[in-house]
Write a protein that holds these residues in place. Structure first.
Motif, PDB file in Angstrom:
ATOM      1  N   GLY A  24       0.817  -1.207   0.000  1.00  0.00           N
ATOM      2  CA  GLY A  24       0.000   0.000   0.000  1.00  0.00           C
ATOM      3  C   GLY A  24       0.851   1.256   0.000  1.00  0.00           C
ATOM      4  N   ALA A  25       1.889   1.250   0.819  1.00  0.00           N
ATOM      5  CA  ALA A  25       2.771   2.420   0.890  1.00  0.00           C
ATOM      6  C   ALA A  25       3.530   2.610  -0.422  1.00  0.00           C
ATOM      7  CB  ALA A  25       3.754   2.261   2.048  1.00  0.00           C
ATOM      8  N   LEU A  26       3.956   1.522  -1.026  1.00  0.00           N
ATOM      9  CA  LEU A  26       4.654   1.612  -2.312  1.00  0.00           C
ATOM     10  C   LEU A  26       3.722   2.148  -3.390  1.00  0.00           C
ATOM     11  CD1 LEU A  26       6.597  -1.794  -2.282  1.00  0.00           C
ATOM     12  CD2 LEU A  26       7.611   0.481  -2.100  1.00  0.00           C
ATOM     13  N   ALA A  27       2.496   1.636  -3.410  1.00  0.00           N
ATOM     14  CA  ALA A  27       1.537   2.053  -4.429  1.00  0.00           C
ATOM     15  C   ALA A  27       1.193   3.534  -4.300  1.00  0.00           C
ATOM     16  CB  ALA A  27       0.265   1.208  -4.322  1.00  0.00           C
ATOM     17  N   GLU A  28       1.108   4.031  -3.073  1.00  0.00           N
ATOM     18  CA  GLU A  28       0.793   5.442  -2.852  1.00  0.00           C
ATOM     19  C   GLU A  28       1.861   6.347  -3.458  1.00  0.00           C
ATOM     20  OE1 GLU A  28       0.419   5.723   1.352  1.00  0.00           O
ATOM     21  OE2 GLU A  28      -1.525   4.689   1.429  1.00  0.00           O
ATOM     22  N   ARG A  29       3.068   5.818  -3.599  1.00  0.00           N
ATOM     23  CA  ARG A  29       4.175   6.615  -4.127  1.00  0.00           C
ATOM     24  C   ARG A  29       4.607   6.172  -5.525  1.00  0.00           C
ATOM     25  NH1 ARG A  29       3.182   6.331   0.587  1.00  0.00           N
ATOM     26  NH2 ARG A  29       3.351   8.162   1.920  1.00  0.00           N
ATOM     27  N   GLY A  30       3.834   5.297  -6.117  1.00  0.00           N
ATOM     28  CA  GLY A  30       4.130   4.858  -7.478  1.00  0.00           C
ATOM     29  C   GLY A  30       5.420   4.073  -7.584  1.00  0.00           C
ATOM     30  N   LEU A  31       5.793   3.374  -6.523  1.00  0.00           N
ATOM     31  CA  LEU A  31       7.031   2.607  -6.501  1.00  0.00           C
ATOM     32  C   LEU A  31       6.747   1.130  -6.752  1.00  0.00           C
ATOM     33  CD1 LEU A  31       8.702   4.202  -3.343  1.00  0.00           C
ATOM     34  CD2 LEU A  31       9.138   4.758  -5.750  1.00  0.00           C
ATOM     35  N   VAL A  32       7.646   0.481  -7.448  1.00  0.00           N
ATOM     36  CA  VAL A  32       7.521  -0.950  -7.726  1.00  0.00           C
ATOM     37  C   VAL A  32       8.846  -1.620  -7.390  1.00  0.00           C
ATOM     38  CG1 VAL A  32       7.078  -2.709  -9.468  1.00  0.00           C
ATOM     39  CG2 VAL A  32       5.840  -0.540  -9.560  1.00  0.00           C
ATOM     40  N   LEU A  33       8.795  -2.722  -6.648  1.00  0.00           N
ATOM     41  CA  LEU A  33       9.989  -3.493  -6.322  1.00  0.00           C
ATOM     42  C   LEU A  33       9.955  -4.825  -7.059  1.00  0.00           C
ATOM     43  CD1 LEU A  33      10.262  -3.024  -2.437  1.00  0.00           C
ATOM     44  CD2 LEU A  33      11.310  -1.641  -4.244  1.00  0.00           C
ATOM     45  N   ALA A  34      11.104  -5.313  -7.406  1.00  0.00           N
ATOM     46  CA  ALA A  34      11.185  -6.665  -7.961  1.00  0.00           C
ATOM     47  C   ALA A  34      10.719  -7.651  -6.899  1.00  0.00           C
ATOM     48  CB  ALA A  34      12.624  -6.975  -8.369  1.00  0.00           C
ATOM     49  N   ASP A  35      10.194  -8.778  -7.337  1.00  0.00           N
ATOM     50  CA  ASP A  35       9.610  -9.741  -6.398  1.00  0.00           C
ATOM     51  C   ASP A  35      10.587 -10.148  -5.299  1.00  0.00           C
ATOM     52  OD1 ASP A  35       7.276  -9.656  -7.819  1.00  0.00           O
ATOM     53  OD2 ASP A  35       7.557 -11.573  -8.841  1.00  0.00           O
ATOM     54  N   ALA A  36      11.831 -10.423  -5.699  1.00  0.00           N
ATOM     55  CA  ALA A  36      12.822 -10.873  -4.721  1.00  0.00           C
ATOM     56  C   ALA A  36      13.139  -9.764  -3.713  1.00  0.00           C
ATOM     57  CB  ALA A  36      14.093 -11.336  -5.416  1.00  0.00           C
ATOM     58  N   GLU A  37      13.246  -8.531  -4.192  1.00  0.00           N
ATOM     59  CA  GLU A  37      13.542  -7.402  -3.302  1.00  0.00           C
ATOM     60  C   GLU A  37      12.369  -7.158  -2.351  1.00  0.00           C
ATOM     61  OE1 GLU A  37      14.798  -2.654  -3.500  1.00  0.00           O
ATOM     62  OE2 GLU A  37      14.229  -3.735  -5.337  1.00  0.00           O
ATOM     63  N   ARG A  38      11.146  -7.255  -2.877  1.00  0.00           N
ATOM     64  CA  ARG A  38       9.956  -7.065  -2.040  1.00  0.00           C
ATOM     65  C   ARG A  38       9.895  -8.139  -0.959  1.00  0.00           C
ATOM     66  NH1 ARG A  38       5.231  -9.720  -1.997  1.00  0.00           N
ATOM     67  NH2 ARG A  38       3.337  -8.659  -1.243  1.00  0.00           N
ATOM     68  N   ALA A  39      10.116  -9.390  -1.323  1.00  0.00           N
ATOM     69  CA  ALA A  39      10.050 -10.485  -0.357  1.00  0.00           C
ATOM     70  C   ALA A  39      11.107 -10.327   0.727  1.00  0.00           C
ATOM     71  CB  ALA A  39      10.217 -11.826  -1.070  1.00  0.00           C
ATOM     72  N   GLU A  40      12.289  -9.895   0.351  1.00  0.00           N
ATOM     73  CA  GLU A  40      13.361  -9.703   1.334  1.00  0.00           C
ATOM     74  C   GLU A  40      13.039  -8.544   2.270  1.00  0.00           C
ATOM     75  OE1 GLU A  40      16.869  -9.873   3.565  1.00  0.00           O
ATOM     76  OE2 GLU A  40      15.702 -11.358   2.441  1.00  0.00           O
ATOM     77  N   ALA A  88      15.793   0.245  10.553  1.00  0.00           N
ATOM     78  CA  ALA A  88      16.740  -0.861  10.752  1.00  0.00           C
ATOM     79  C   ALA A  88      16.570  -1.927   9.688  1.00  0.00           C
ATOM     80  CB  ALA A  88      16.543  -1.470  12.142  1.00  0.00           C
ATOM     81  N   ALA A  89      15.345  -2.065   9.173  1.00  0.00           N
ATOM     82  CA  ALA A  89      15.092  -3.055   8.126  1.00  0.00           C
ATOM     83  C   ALA A  89      15.675  -2.628   6.789  1.00  0.00           C
ATOM     84  CB  ALA A  89      13.585  -3.290   7.984  1.00  0.00           C
ATOM     85  N   GLY A  90      15.870  -1.319   6.608  1.00  0.00           N
ATOM     86  CA  GLY A  90      16.372  -0.809   5.340  1.00  0.00           C
ATOM     87  C   GLY A  90      15.236  -0.607   4.360  1.00  0.00           C
ATOM     88  N   LEU A  91      15.169   0.574   3.745  1.00  0.00           N
ATOM     89  CA  LEU A  91      14.079   0.881   2.824  1.00  0.00           C
ATOM     90  C   LEU A  91      14.608   1.303   1.464  1.00  0.00           C
ATOM     91  CD1 LEU A  91      11.724   2.978   5.161  1.00  0.00           C
ATOM     92  CD2 LEU A  91      11.438   0.593   4.456  1.00  0.00           C
ATOM     93  N   PRO A  92      13.835   1.067   0.422  1.00  0.00           N
ATOM     94  CA  PRO A  92      14.266   1.480  -0.912  1.00  0.00           C
ATOM     95  C   PRO A  92      14.175   2.999  -1.065  1.00  0.00           C
ATOM     96  CG  PRO A  92      12.035   0.645  -1.005  1.00  0.00           C
ATOM     97  CD  PRO A  92      12.522   0.384   0.397  1.00  0.00           C
ATOM     98  N   GLU A  93      14.881   3.536  -1.998  1.00  0.00           N
ATOM     99  CA  GLU A  93      14.834   4.970  -2.270  1.00  0.00           C
ATOM    100  C   GLU A  93      13.403   5.367  -2.640  1.00  0.00           C
ATOM    101  OE1 GLU A  93      16.984   8.296  -5.179  1.00  0.00           O
ATOM    102  OE2 GLU A  93      17.675   6.212  -5.154  1.00  0.00           O
ATOM    103  N   GLY A  94      12.955   6.471  -2.061  1.00  0.00           N
ATOM    104  CA  GLY A  94      11.614   6.957  -2.362  1.00  0.00           C
ATOM    105  C   GLY A  94      10.576   6.576  -1.332  1.00  0.00           C
ATOM    106  N   LEU A  95      10.929   5.726  -0.373  1.00  0.00           N
ATOM    107  CA  LEU A  95       9.998   5.323   0.676  1.00  0.00           C
ATOM    108  C   LEU A  95      10.652   5.581   2.026  1.00  0.00           C
ATOM    109  CD1 LEU A  95       7.287   3.962   1.400  1.00  0.00           C
ATOM    110  CD2 LEU A  95       8.507   1.779   1.415  1.00  0.00           C
TER     111      LEU A  95
END
Length: 230
Positions: A24-40, A88-95
């Motif tokens: 939901g948070a990614l979608a609100e910002r138009g961000l898409v992660l690769a499946d492996a990156e999202r799962a991790e 601490a979990a680490g977030l992708p750029e833009g989130l």
């Protein structure tokens, strides 16, 4: 029992899954992660217990331990604790951690357990007063209003408003006083043995329910009706 105190998260309502929270948070910002990156990222968020009301942390970074222990005493502590765990979990750029934190307070992020409304409605029909007693750092009343549960609750005792968090007897005593009842006449219902079960030190009876996803727990609250008067 002449009155009932209910915990909020994991008892009457449950937060969305970590996957839904992140998506939901990614979608609100138009961000898409690769499946492996999202799962991790989901795995790391759950490892650190970053979602309030979600999976308990397997690891709390050393610098956050005190914050996490006292997080429910003020809104500032609550936000600092959970945004710290998220970072601490680490977030992708833009989130950002604050964006994720803000999402968990939205009314759409919470769903009532299937038997929450019927149980509360039956208690109201019987004239049994109800209080919600929660360790929390923000105002949950809009969530109850959004799901039509607010008219079935007589009082809210929130840790950040009282400056005391369960199992501190002060929060349970305030709940009993709000119901106008002696502790021995009040049932406390919650999912956390240590926190919610602390009401027994005051003289309340405690009924524990399992902390499970909404779909996996259809009828854990209905036994409450057998414990209260008609």
């Amino acid at each position: 029992m002449k009155g009932v105190m209910f915990d909020f998260s994991g008892t009457l309502l449950r937060i969305e899954s970590t996957e839904q929270w992140l998506d939901g948070a990614l979608a609100e910002r138009g961000l898409v992660l690769a499946d492996a990156e999202r799962a991790e990222l989901v795995r790391r968020l759950e490892w650190f217990g970053a979602l309030p009301g979600g999976v308990a942390p397997s690891e709390v970074p050393a610098g956050l331990a005190e914050l996490v222990d006292t997080r429910d005493l003020t809104p500032e502590l609550h936000r600092a604790a959970y945004t710290g765990l998220t970072r601490a979990a680490g977030l992708p750029e833009g989130l950002t951690a604050d964006q994720l934190y803000d999402r968990h307070m939205s009314t759409t992020a919470w769903a009532p357990y299937p038997d929450a409304e019927p149980t509360l409605r039956e208690l109201r029909r019987r004239g049994i007063p109800v209080a919600v007693v929660s360790n929390i750092g923000w105002d949950l009343r809009p969530v109850f209003r959004a799901h039509g549960l607010d008219p079935l609750v007589d009082a809210y005792l929130l840790s950040y408003e009282l400056g005391a968090q369960k199992p501190d007897p002060r929060i349970f005593r305030a709940g009993c006083e709000a119901l106008g009842l002696a502790p021995q006449d009040v049932l406390m219902v919650g999912d956390h043995l240590a926190a919610d079960g602390g009401a027994t030190a005051l003289g309340c009876t405690f009924h524990q329910v399992p902390h499970l996803p909404v779909a996996a727990r259809p009828a854990a609250l209905t036994p409450v009706l057998d414990l209260v008067g008609f």
